[in-house]
Scaffold this active site. Structure first.
Site, mmCIF file in Angstrom:
data_model
loop_
_atom_site.group_PDB
_atom_site.id
_atom_site.type_symbol
_atom_site.label_atom_id
_atom_site.label_comp_id
_atom_site.label_asym_id
_atom_site.label_seq_id
_atom_site.Cartn_x
_atom_site.Cartn_y
_atom_site.Cartn_z
ATOM 1 N N PRO A 45 0.824 -1.214 0.000
ATOM 2 C CA PRO A 45 0.000 0.000 0.000
ATOM 3 C C PRO A 45 0.852 1.256 0.000
ATOM 4 C CG PRO A 45 -0.243 -1.231 2.063
ATOM 5 C CD PRO A 45 0.730 -1.969 1.233
ATOM 6 N N GLU A 46 0.497 2.189 -0.854
ATOM 7 C CA GLU A 46 1.167 3.488 -0.870
ATOM 8 C C GLU A 46 0.244 4.523 -0.229
ATOM 9 O OE1 GLU A 46 3.310 4.862 -4.142
ATOM 10 O OE2 GLU A 46 3.926 2.894 -4.850
#
Ligand SMILES: [Zn+2]
Length: 277
Positions: A2-3
């Site tokens: 996840p960014e």
């Protein structure tokens, strides 16, 4: 992995679902890696705390804790304490009913007054759980809030490639590989350029592009929030269209030149050799 936009989306979904609930009890697994604070400390801070809010700081999920009515009667000081979650590569926070089968690799279960459970599941165990008592701050600047002058100042005299500088969490918090490549493409700047060599106008284009791609991705992710917080939890963010990331050899969407992939400090970087200088 996840960014920033994914973490933002997850934090918003958790805030909508959990704010106001109270953590009644905490179960922690016996794998030491996910726990950045001592297990006893995590339990002490979380049990009987009220979830006052959930937000994103960098790539961290910050759960602000308040006093539950019971705890305030007992005068347990929990003010300003926070629960910090970093999802790492494969970490997920799932809201589930207790009768839902417990997924493999569950490292923490928070039982909530509403009858639900908040479960932290992480097969690869790069995720981290911690509690802090006096406010949490990420080391780098917040990319959606930093002023242009501060942003430009981050790269002043920096000899590393601009791509590496964008990924440096001590400079900017939460920018990852995908959105760094996408921002550089929109700004027309090659990833290997020395950070200090960017002109003011290139920096301004990069500043605007980075905010734009992050906001677009947050907007695209908004529709899949419910999947993140349901028991299945494995939603994609594929509504966000990548222009260069992961498109090696495919035609540039602007000029049809094949997209190139190179490796910078061990990370892949994608760019259009015609559109980016
Ligand atoms: Zn191109």
């Amino acid at each position: 992995m996840p960014e920033l936009p994914e973490v933002e989306t997850i934090a918003r979904g958790l805030a909508r679902n959990l704010t106001g609930d109270v953590i009644e009890s905490v179960w922690l697994g016996n794998k030491p890696e996910p726990l950045k604070s001592r297990p006893g400390e995590i339990v002490r801070v979380l049990e009987q705390a009220r979830i006052a809010g959930v937000r994103r700081v960098g790539k961290h999920i910050v759960v602000d804790l308040g006093l539950s009515p019971v705890a305030s009667r007992q005068k347990k000081p929990k003010q300003q304490a926070q629960w910090i979650v970093h999802l790492g590569m494969t970490g997920r926070l799932l809201i589930a009913n207790p009768e839902h089968e417990l997924p493999k690799h569950t490292h923490a279960i928070l039982r909530l007054r509403s009858g639900r459970e908040l479960r932290f599941v992480d097969p690869r165990r790069f995720g981290r759980l911690a509690v802090v008592r006096h406010g949490f701050a990420a080391p780098g600047a917040e990319p959606l809030e930093v002023s242009f002058d501060s942003f430009a100042g981050l790269f002043h005299k920096r000899k590393t490639p601009i791509k590496s500088a964008l990924l440096n969490q001590g400079l900017l918090s939460g920018v990852g590989n995908i959105y760094a490549d996408e921002a550089l493409f929109r700004a027309g700047v090659r990833p290997r350029r020395r950070a200090a060599s960017l002109t003011q106008s290139e920096l301004k284009r990069l500043y605007d592009a980075l905010k734009k791609v992050l906001r677009e991705a947050i907007a695209a992710g908004g529709s899949s929030v419910s999947d993140y917080v349901d028991s299945n939890g494995d939603a994609g963010f594929f509504q966000f269209q990548h222009r260069v990331y992961g498109r090696e050899g495919e035609p540039c969407l602007v000029c049809t030149t094949p997209v190139k992939r190179i490796v910078i400090s061990g990370r892949s970087a994608h760019y259009c050799p015609n559109c980016q200088n």
